[in-house]
Design a protein around this motif. Structure first.
Motif, PDB file in Angstrom:
ATOM      1  N   VAL A 161       0.702  -1.264  -0.056  1.00  0.00           N
ATOM      2  CA  VAL A 161       0.125   0.181  -0.097  1.00  0.00           C
ATOM      3  C   VAL A 161       0.946   1.287   0.128  1.00  0.00           C
ATOM      4  O   VAL A 161       1.826   1.432   0.748  1.00  0.00           O
ATOM      5  CB  VAL A 161      -0.951  -0.033   1.153  1.00  0.00           C
ATOM      6  CG1 VAL A 161      -1.866   1.201   1.328  1.00  0.00           C
ATOM      7  CG2 VAL A 161      -1.876  -1.225   1.221  1.00  0.00           C
ATOM      8  N   ASP A 162       0.820   1.977  -0.931  1.00  0.00           N
ATOM      9  CA  ASP A 162       1.495   3.225  -1.089  1.00  0.00           C
ATOM     10  C   ASP A 162       0.744   4.459  -0.821  1.00  0.00           C
ATOM     11  O   ASP A 162      -0.113   4.906  -1.744  1.00  0.00           O
ATOM     12  CB  ASP A 162       2.190   3.511  -2.642  1.00  0.00           C
ATOM     13  CG  ASP A 162       3.200   4.589  -2.782  1.00  0.00           C
ATOM     14  OD1 ASP A 162       3.285   5.517  -1.870  1.00  0.00           O
ATOM     15  OD2 ASP A 162       3.769   4.703  -3.675  1.00  0.00           O
ATOM     16  N   ARG A 163       0.797   5.108   0.121  1.00  0.00           N
ATOM     17  CA  ARG A 163       0.163   6.390   0.590  1.00  0.00           C
ATOM     18  C   ARG A 163       0.902   7.762   0.474  1.00  0.00           C
ATOM     19  O   ARG A 163       0.378   8.808   0.954  1.00  0.00           O
ATOM     20  CB  ARG A 163      -0.363   6.075   1.860  1.00  0.00           C
ATOM     21  CG  ARG A 163      -1.598   5.432   2.320  1.00  0.00           C
ATOM     22  CD  ARG A 163      -2.783   5.708   1.523  1.00  0.00           C
ATOM     23  NE  ARG A 163      -3.806   4.442   1.649  1.00  0.00           N
ATOM     24  CZ  ARG A 163      -4.580   4.589   2.588  1.00  0.00           C
ATOM     25  NH1 ARG A 163      -4.558   5.483   3.502  1.00  0.00           N
ATOM     26  NH2 ARG A 163      -5.508   3.400   2.478  1.00  0.00           N
ATOM     27  N   SER A 164       2.082   7.485  -0.304  1.00  0.00           N
ATOM     28  CA  SER A 164       2.928   8.568  -0.241  1.00  0.00           C
ATOM     29  C   SER A 164       2.035   9.693  -1.254  1.00  0.00           C
ATOM     30  O   SER A 164       1.449   9.244  -1.805  1.00  0.00           O
ATOM     31  CB  SER A 164       4.359   8.491  -0.938  1.00  0.00           C
ATOM     32  OG  SER A 164       4.065   7.860  -2.085  1.00  0.00           O
ATOM     33  N   CYS A 165       2.191  11.147  -0.919  1.00  0.00           N
ATOM     34  CA  CYS A 165       1.516  11.812  -1.664  1.00  0.00           C
ATOM     35  C   CYS A 165       2.316  13.397  -1.680  1.00  0.00           C
ATOM     36  O   CYS A 165       2.902  13.970  -0.757  1.00  0.00           O
ATOM     37  CB  CYS A 165       0.107  12.259  -0.874  1.00  0.00           C
ATOM     38  SG  CYS A 165      -0.926  13.453  -1.701  1.00  0.00           S
TER      39      CYS A 165
END
Length: 311
Positions: free
Chosen positions: A104-108
């Motif tokens: 899960v990639d939540r970088s923003c």
């Protein structure tokens, strides 16, 4: 932080994403941006999962961070609700290389430490929402956008070059009230990042936590105003702030018994002015990278550093 840099940074943020919007569609926000040391040892169970001579296996990986993790405009671009996240950023490369089951990639892009626990953009959940007790690996790189430190360095400070091209107009303005506002802000950032790491451990107590530092953006020697239009003397000041920021992440990792990936040392001689830059200069290249943000080669290098630590 003076009000002038804050106003300019808001205007810059809109301009920075104009190229991306023209190429990809919806709107968004951006701006982001380092310590020489061996990685701190992790003490949680996940860190020692592998047997002697065998790589540790991870099943549930969550990536948290700002645009230096999201890597806006590095092919291929996922608009991701306005986060402008590359499908080939370093977390994606790590997940593929280690054959991780759940990633899960939540970088923003544009994220600050506060966006770990609150929604950064409409429809974008707080990054911490991805953390659960079964997560066994977390990478995080955050802090460059807090107090608009990065935006001030690459957005506001270049506007001061014309007033004193060979001097230090940015450093002088940041110290106009008797203290260095940017360095003071970075000290507060260290405390915020430390709190982020501690909160990750609370939410995912069995996870191995890896804090990923920032790369070197400005050269230690020389200038390149065509790519990095700071006043000549302010280039060294930018290195100082950049280094102090990555030290803040290293200290936050060490104080919380987390691992630290030293991108600063690895990126030596790969600054914006180098012959082999890992970071784009002042002009956005819609097919390669946002201005003042990582190229694909930097993301590959960072992924390698993380993989070496985890194997």
């Amino acid at each position: 932080m003076s009000t002038a840099p804050r106003r300019w940074t808001r205007a810059l943020t809109t301009a920075l994403w104009a190229a991306a919007v023209l190429v990809t569609g919806p709107t968004a926000a951006s701006v982001a941006a380092q310590g020489d040391s061996a990685p701190a040892k992790a003490t949680n169970a996940a860190a020692t999962r592998g047997h002697a001579g065998e790589p540790a296996a991870y099943e549930h990986y969550v990536a948290l961070g700002d645009s230096y993790t999201a890597a806006p405009l590095v092919p291929q671009l996922d608009i991701a609700g306005g986060c402008y996240r590359s499908t080939n950023n370093y977390p994606s490369l790590v997940a593929k290389a280690l054959d991780i089951t759940t990633f899960v990639d939540r970088s923003c892009s544009g994220a600050q430490t506060k966006d770990m626990t609150q929604s950064q953009l409409p429809g974008v959940a707080p990054q911490f929402d991805a953390l659960t007790p079964d997560v066994d690996l977390v990478t995080v790189s955050i802090g460059g956008n807090d107090f608009t430190v990065f935006g001030t360095l690459v957005g506001y400070c270049p506007t001061l070059r014309a007033s004193d091209p060979t001097g230090t107009p940015c450093r002088d303005e940041m110290r106009s009230d008797g203290r260095d506002r940017l360095l003071a802000d970075v000290q507060q950032t260290r405390e915020r990042v430390s709190a982020v790491v501690a909160a990750i451990r609370e939410r995912s107590p069995n996870a191995r936590i890896v804090v990923v530092g920032y790369p070197q953006i400005a050269p230690r020697q020389g200038t390149c105003p065509d790519r990095l239009p700071l006043a000549d003397g302010d280039v060294r000041y930018a290195v100082q702030v950049n280094k102090r920021l990555t030290d803040a992440l290293r200290q936050a990792a060490m104080s919380n018994q987390a691992d630290y990936v030293d991108v600063w040392s690895a990126s030596r001689d790969h600054d914006i002015c180098s012959t082999d830059p890992w970071i784009n200069g002042q002009y956005t290249d819609p097919s390669r990278a946002q201005n003042y943000h990582p190229f694909a080669n930097e993301q590959v290098a960072v992924a390698g550093l993380v993989e070496d630590l985890l194997r």
